[in-house]
Design a protein around this motif. Structure first.
Motif, PDB file in Angstrom:
ATOM      1  N   PHE A   1      10.426  20.830  -0.916  1.00 32.96           N
ATOM      2  CA  PHE A   1       9.145  21.224   0.540  1.00 32.96           C
ATOM      3  C   PHE A   1       8.143  20.498  -0.083  1.00 32.96           C
ATOM      4  N   HIS A   2       7.465  20.643   0.779  1.00 33.05           N
ATOM      5  CA  HIS A   2       6.029  20.633   0.645  1.00 33.05           C
ATOM      6  C   HIS A   2       4.620  20.440   1.022  1.00 33.05           C
ATOM      7  N   ASN A   3       3.946  21.322   0.578  1.00 34.69           N
ATOM      8  CA  ASN A   3       2.153  21.858   1.563  1.00 34.69           C
ATOM      9  C   ASN A   3       1.512  20.339   1.485  1.00 34.69           C
ATOM     10  N   THR A   4       0.997  19.933   2.408  1.00 38.11           N
ATOM     11  CA  THR A   4       0.250  18.401   2.980  1.00 38.11           C
ATOM     12  C   THR A   4      -0.512  18.771   3.019  1.00 38.11           C
ATOM     13  N   GLY A   5      -1.384  20.089   2.697  1.00 42.66           N
ATOM     14  CA  GLY A   5      -2.635  20.405   3.813  1.00 42.66           C
ATOM     15  C   GLY A   5      -3.323  20.689   4.748  1.00 42.66           C
TER      16      GLY A   5
ATOM     17  N   LYS B   1       5.160  24.846   3.091  1.00 47.36           N
ATOM     18  CA  LYS B   1       5.960  23.659   2.754  1.00 47.36           C
ATOM     19  C   LYS B   1       7.017  23.128   3.328  1.00 47.36           C
ATOM     20  N   PHE B   2       6.798  22.019   4.201  1.00 49.02           N
ATOM     21  CA  PHE B   2       7.667  21.853   4.631  1.00 49.02           C
ATOM     22  C   PHE B   2       8.924  19.913   4.113  1.00 49.02           C
ATOM     23  N   ARG B   3       9.753  20.154   5.166  1.00 46.76           N
ATOM     24  CA  ARG B   3      11.047  18.231   4.240  1.00 46.76           C
ATOM     25  C   ARG B   3       9.690  17.589   4.493  1.00 46.76           C
TER      26      ARG B   3
ATOM     27  N   TYR C   1       2.761  14.250  15.762  1.00 48.56           N
ATOM     28  CA  TYR C   1       3.656  13.950  14.622  1.00 48.56           C
ATOM     29  C   TYR C   1       3.638  15.678  14.110  1.00 48.56           C
ATOM     30  N   MET C   2       3.966  15.893  12.866  1.00 42.22           N
ATOM     31  CA  MET C   2       4.541  17.005  11.927  1.00 42.22           C
ATOM     32  C   MET C   2       4.872  18.359  12.376  1.00 42.22           C
ATOM     33  N   HIS C   3       5.090  18.809  11.667  1.00 39.33           N
ATOM     34  CA  HIS C   3       6.328  20.578  12.193  1.00 39.33           C
ATOM     35  C   HIS C   3       5.938  20.657  13.944  1.00 39.33           C
ATOM     36  N   ASP C   4       4.709  21.166  14.098  1.00 35.19           N
ATOM     37  CA  ASP C   4       4.184  21.105  15.082  1.00 35.19           C
ATOM     38  C   ASP C   4       3.139  20.386  16.240  1.00 35.19           C
TER      39      ASP C   4
ATOM     40  N   ASP D   1      -3.957   8.370  13.304  1.00 32.50           N
ATOM     41  CA  ASP D   1      -4.526  10.179  13.278  1.00 32.50           C
ATOM     42  C   ASP D   1      -4.071  10.370  11.719  1.00 32.50           C
ATOM     43  N   VAL D   2      -2.807   9.735  11.165  1.00 28.09           N
ATOM     44  CA  VAL D   2      -2.048  11.182  10.348  1.00 28.09           C
ATOM     45  C   VAL D   2      -2.566   9.771   9.446  1.00 28.09           C
ATOM     46  N   VAL D   3      -2.476   9.048   9.251  1.00 24.63           N
ATOM     47  CA  VAL D   3      -2.994   8.037   7.783  1.00 24.63           C
ATOM     48  C   VAL D   3      -4.702   8.816   7.735  1.00 24.63           C
TER      49      VAL D   3
ATOM     50  N   LEU E   1       1.034  -0.981   0.297  1.00 29.90           N
ATOM     51  CA  LEU E   1      -0.248  -0.021   0.183  1.00 29.90           C
ATOM     52  C   LEU E   1       0.780   0.871   0.001  1.00 29.90           C
ATOM     53  N   PHE E   2       2.260   1.118   0.812  1.00 27.89           N
ATOM     54  CA  PHE E   2       2.999   1.998   1.056  1.00 27.89           C
ATOM     55  C   PHE E   2       3.885   2.990  -0.256  1.00 27.89           C
ATOM     56  N   PHE E   3       3.930   1.558  -1.204  1.00 26.96           N
ATOM     57  CA  PHE E   3       4.493   2.045  -2.436  1.00 26.96           C
ATOM     58  C   PHE E   3       3.320   2.274  -3.707  1.00 26.96           C
TER      59      PHE E   3
ATOM     60  N   LYS F   1      -1.229  23.123  -1.948  1.00 30.92           N
ATOM     61  CA  LYS F   1      -1.514  21.330  -1.261  1.00 30.92           C
ATOM     62  C   LYS F   1      -0.642  21.121  -2.736  1.00 30.92           C
ATOM     63  N   ASP F   2       0.519  19.330  -2.627  1.00 29.06           N
ATOM     64  CA  ASP F   2       0.984  19.023  -3.511  1.00 29.06           C
ATOM     65  C   ASP F   2       0.254  18.229  -3.306  1.00 29.06           C
ATOM     66  N   SER F   3       0.479  18.273  -5.153  1.00 25.21           N
ATOM     67  CA  SER F   3      -1.284  17.285  -5.908  1.00 25.21           C
ATOM     68  C   SER F   3      -0.769  15.932  -5.905  1.00 25.21           C
TER      69      SER F   3
ATOM     70  N   THR G   1      12.136  11.448   7.481  1.00 23.54           N
ATOM     71  CA  THR G   1      12.189   9.927   7.659  1.00 23.54           C
ATOM     72  C   THR G   1      10.542   9.456   8.150  1.00 23.54           C
ATOM     73  N   LEU G   2      10.599   8.674   7.424  1.00 21.77           N
ATOM     74  CA  LEU G   2       9.802   7.928   8.183  1.00 21.77           C
ATOM     75  C   LEU G   2      10.692   6.601   9.436  1.00 21.77           C
ATOM     76  N   ARG G   3      11.872   7.159   9.183  1.00 26.16           N
ATOM     77  CA  ARG G   3      12.199   5.332  10.342  1.00 26.16           C
ATOM     78  C   ARG G   3      12.347   5.920  12.157  1.00 26.16           C
TER      79      ARG G   3
ATOM     80  N   PHE H   1      -5.699  11.157   8.501  1.00 23.71           N
ATOM     81  CA  PHE H   1      -4.949  12.898   7.708  1.00 23.71           C
ATOM     82  C   PHE H   1      -5.059  12.684   6.425  1.00 23.71           C
ATOM     83  N   TYR H   2      -4.022  11.315   5.491  1.00 22.22           N
ATOM     84  CA  TYR H   2      -3.736  11.427   4.358  1.00 22.22           C
ATOM     85  C   TYR H   2      -4.870  10.664   3.656  1.00 22.22           C
ATOM     86  N   ALA H   3      -6.027  10.247   4.039  1.00 18.09           N
ATOM     87  CA  ALA H   3      -6.956   9.378   3.139  1.00 18.09           C
ATOM     88  C   ALA H   3      -7.428  10.110   3.297  1.00 18.09           C
TER      89      ALA H   3
ATOM     90  N   ASP I   1      -3.021  -2.238   8.361  1.00 17.74           N
ATOM     91  CA  ASP I   1      -1.861  -3.289   7.878  1.00 17.74           C
ATOM     92  C   ASP I   1      -0.740  -1.894   7.300  1.00 17.74           C
ATOM     93  N   LEU I   2      -1.287  -1.152   6.361  1.00 23.02           N
ATOM     94  CA  LEU I   2      -0.012   0.583   6.779  1.00 23.02           C
ATOM     95  C   LEU I   2       0.735   0.675   8.381  1.00 23.02           C
ATOM     96  N   ILE I   3      -0.426   0.441   9.084  1.00 20.87           N
ATOM     97  CA  ILE I   3       0.361   1.468   9.811  1.00 20.87           C
ATOM     98  C   ILE I   3       1.087   0.303   9.895  1.00 20.87           C
TER      99      ILE I   3
HETATM  100  C1  HEC Z   1       3.324  15.485  -1.775  1.00 27.35           C
HETATM  101  C2  HEC Z   1       4.437  14.262  -0.333  1.00 27.35           C
HETATM  102  C3  HEC Z   1       4.145  13.530   0.641  1.00 27.35           C
HETATM  103  C4  HEC Z   1       3.237  12.731   0.845  1.00 27.35           C
HETATM  104  C5  HEC Z   1       2.865  12.256  -1.078  1.00 27.35           C
HETATM  105  C6  HEC Z   1       3.312  12.014   2.216  1.00 27.35           C
HETATM  106  N1  HEC Z   1       3.683  12.732   2.888  1.00 27.35           N
HETATM  107 FE1  HEC Z   1       4.286  12.476   4.381  1.00 27.35          FE
HETATM  108  N2  HEC Z   1       5.269  13.987   5.235  1.00 27.35           N
HETATM  109  C7  HEC Z   1       5.230  14.879   4.122  1.00 27.35           C
HETATM  110  C8  HEC Z   1       5.406  15.994   4.842  1.00 27.35           C
HETATM  111  C9  HEC Z   1       6.031  17.688   4.361  1.00 27.35           C
HETATM  112  C10 HEC Z   1       5.552  16.030   6.135  1.00 27.35           C
HETATM  113  C11 HEC Z   1       5.597  16.735   6.792  1.00 27.35           C
HETATM  114  C12 HEC Z   1       5.004  17.578   7.634  1.00 27.35           C
HETATM  115  C13 HEC Z   1       4.106  18.916   8.258  1.00 27.35           C
HETATM  116  O1  HEC Z   1       5.334  18.756   9.364  1.00 27.35           O
HETATM  117  O2  HEC Z   1       3.816  19.678   8.475  1.00 27.35           O
HETATM  118  C14 HEC Z   1       5.194  14.080   6.125  1.00 27.35           C
HETATM  119  C15 HEC Z   1       4.843  13.510   7.295  1.00 27.35           C
HETATM  120  C16 HEC Z   1       4.322  12.859   7.658  1.00 27.35           C
HETATM  121  C17 HEC Z   1       4.586  12.044   8.486  1.00 27.35           C
HETATM  122  C18 HEC Z   1       4.737  12.613  10.185  1.00 27.35           C
HETATM  123  C19 HEC Z   1       6.428  12.009  10.256  1.00 27.35           C
HETATM  124  C20 HEC Z   1       6.605  13.411  11.392  1.00 27.35           C
HETATM  125  O3  HEC Z   1       8.286  13.360  11.627  1.00 27.35           O
HETATM  126  O4  HEC Z   1       6.068  14.025  12.428  1.00 27.35           O
HETATM  127  C21 HEC Z   1       4.258  10.959   8.644  1.00 27.35           C
HETATM  128  C22 HEC Z   1       4.706   9.624   9.542  1.00 27.35           C
HETATM  129  C23 HEC Z   1       3.888  10.169   7.021  1.00 27.35           C
HETATM  130  N3  HEC Z   1       4.183  11.758   6.749  1.00 27.35           N
HETATM  131  C24 HEC Z   1       3.425   9.470   6.664  1.00 27.35           C
HETATM  132  C25 HEC Z   1       2.827   9.046   5.133  1.00 27.35           C
HETATM  133  C26 HEC Z   1       2.211   8.092   4.343  1.00 27.35           C
HETATM  134  C27 HEC Z   1       2.401   6.929   5.416  1.00 27.35           C
HETATM  135  C28 HEC Z   1       2.078   8.793   3.447  1.00 27.35           C
HETATM  136  C29 HEC Z   1       0.941   8.092   2.310  1.00 27.35           C
HETATM  137  C30 HEC Z   1      -0.029   7.713   2.140  1.00 27.35           C
HETATM  138  C31 HEC Z   1       2.517   9.760   3.649  1.00 27.35           C
HETATM  139  N4  HEC Z   1       3.173  10.113   4.531  1.00 27.35           N
HETATM  140  C32 HEC Z   1       2.459  10.422   1.587  1.00 27.35           C
HETATM  141  C33 HEC Z   1       5.127  14.376   2.775  1.00 27.35           C
HETATM  142  C34 HEC Z   1       4.103  13.730   2.156  1.00 27.35           C
END
Ligand code: HEC
Ligand code: HEC
Length: 385
Positions: free
Chosen positions: A259-263, A292-294, A307-310, A318-320, A226-228, A345-347, A297-299, A322-324, A361-363
């Motif tokens: 750097f990316h804006n994730t909404g 836009k943030f860097r 999670y996230m910059h703030d 909750d992160v999953v 799923l991740f890939f 926001k990044d496309s 790593t997800l390691r 958020f992306y969903a 599974d993703l978690i």
């Molecule tokens: C467009 C690029 C992009 C995509 C696609 C993306 N991420 Fe991210 N991810 C980021 C960025 C940039 C941040 C940091 C955002 C912030 O702090 O505001 C982040 C943060 C995270 C964090 C928190 C990291 C931390 O140290 O707090 C997790 C967990 C994460 N992403 C998982 C995922 C998963 C799982 C997916 C797929 C469902 C995904 N990301 C898709 C760019 C992306």
């Protein structure tokens, strides 16, 4: 960068490789010649080393002592480890960091997992491209104060270090042939060497990569797919061996610093982010860089909540979600606005649907990136205990 020490330390320590801005050529400074014992597995390239601060075991060991030493702060209460705990993959578990005089930092303490490989440092600063330069902030910054070393206490800080007998031999070994090696430039070089050595490539995911098919559960393997996948798109920004598209090593010839804006926000529907946390925009002033943030790593991500910059998302589940959803809709309060509609926001953050099983599974896959050796190894632990 703020006043006092910038000229002193930057000038003296930072004759560093790649310090001239966003250059696209790399200089490994002949560092391939060093004999430092990196903890890497097969398939992981060597990280870069600055020409002016090549890795040595003696600097790593001195840096480890200083990293864990509260004497390295103005009022003697805080060390790097106050905000970077080994058991949390060198984060602190707080929403945002708190400095030595009680100042609240606008951002969440970052993991130090594999920072040697980062193309830029901190959540969103394209100009910070070495650990040595990054360290100026926690040591000397005034807004907010972190370790709070300034003109009024710098001599006292150095005296505290001179007064610890163990440091005499550690500094002599790390900086041989120097008459008085207890200086801020040497302190920075040593702590940066320790931090650069914090490599983490021994997770179940790594064992699986190396051929141990039993290292990942069936659930984690489904989560990996799923991740890939193109449906979830995670790998576009969190790809490669360090799960970040902002990665450098000795084998990479072309440097990218994305750097990316994730909404996460969209205050008032204008695309705006909260004032202290506007990401790349704060550095460039370009309106399209808002939020836009860097991609970190997800390691070891399981260990670094919130999670996230703030620190505004509490759990991996909750992160999953958020992306969903394709971003975050904040309905009330000062930050109200629908992040899903953020114009910058990044496309690749489009939203997707997952069943409850797919979500777990993703978690499970994200949890397979946890390296237990990294967070328990005595090599990285507090040497004063
Ligand atoms: C467009 C690029 C992009 C995509 C696609 C993306 N991420 Fe991210 N991810 C980021 C960025 C940039 C941040 C940091 C955002 C912030 O702090 O505001 C982040 C943060 C995270 C964090 C928190 C990291 C931390 O140290 O707090 C997790 C967990 C994460 N992403 C998982 C995922 C998963 C799982 C997916 C797929 C469902 C995904 N990301 C898709 C760019 C992306
Ligand atoms: C008061 C808490 C605090 C202290 C003390 C502290 N840090 Fe940090 N650290 C942070 C925060 C918060 C960030 C993110 C800063 C930002 O984005 O502006 C960070 C970021 C970093 C980064 C960048 C990581 C990356 O992935 O880019 C490094 C490296 C780092 N710190 C090393 C250190 C070292 C070395 C020390 C001791 C000299 C130290 N820190 C002391 C809170 C702290």
């Amino acid at each position: 960068m703020r006043g006092l020490f910038s000229a002193l330390t930057l000038g003296m320590v930072l004759g560093l490789a790649g310090c001239g801005g966003s250059s696209t050529t790399l200089d490994d400074g002949g560092a391939n010649q060093t004999s430092f014992a990196w903890w890497l597995r097969d398939g992981i390239p060597l990280p870069l080393e600055p020409a002016a601060n090549p890795m040595t075991e003696a600097k790593f060991q001195l840096g480890r002592h200083l990293f864990y030493d509260v004497r390295l702060s103005g009022n003697g209460t805080q060390s790097c480890a106050t905000c970077h705990h080994q058991d949390k993959a060198f984060t602190d578990g707080l929403v945002v960091a708190i400095g030595s005089t009680g100042d609240q930092h606008p951002r969440n303490s970052q993991t130090l997992t594999n920072v040697a490989y980062n193309a830029t440092y901190t959540w969103a600063n394209p100009a910070l491209i070495s650990i040595e330069a990054q360290m100026q902030t926690p040591l000397f910054s005034e807004h907010p104060v972190e370790q709070g070393i300034d003109e009024s206490n710098q001599d006292e800080v150095l005296q505290r270090i001179l007064d610890e007998p163990l440091y005499a031999s550690l500094f002599a070994a790390a900086f041989p042939n120097q008459g008085s090696p207890v200086t801020f430039p040497n302190i920075i070089a040593a702590v940066a060497s320790f931090v650069r050595g914090l490599t983490s490539f021994n997770s179940p995911f790594d064992a699986f990569q190396l051929g141990d098919r039993s290292a990942l559960s069936a659930s984690a393997q489904r989560g990996q797919a799923l991740f890939f996948s193109e449906a979830l798109e995670c790998f576009h920004c969190h790809g490669g061996y360090n799960f970040s598209d902002s990665t450098l090593d000795r084998a990479i010839a072309f440097v990218e610093r994305p750097f990316h804006n994730t909404g996460l926000y969209n205050i008032g529907g204008t695309g705006a982010f909260p004032v202290d946390n506007q990401g790349l925009f704060a550095a460039t002033g370009d309106p399209s860089d808002m939020g836009k943030f860097r991609a970190p790593t997800l390691r070891n991500i399981e260990l670094t909540a919130p999670y996230m910059h703030d620190g505004s998302i509490a759990t991996l589940a909750d992160v999953v979600d958020f992306y969903a959803a394709g971003g975050r809709n904040i309905e009330t309060g000062p930050y109200a606005g629908d992040g899903r509609l953020n114009p910058f926001k990044d496309s690749f953050v489009n939203g997707f649907e997952l069943t409850a099983e797919e979500k777990s599974d993703l978690i499970a896959f994200l949890q397979s990136l946890t390296d237990q050796e990294f967070v328990t190894a005595s090599r990285f632990s507090n040497p004063w205990e």
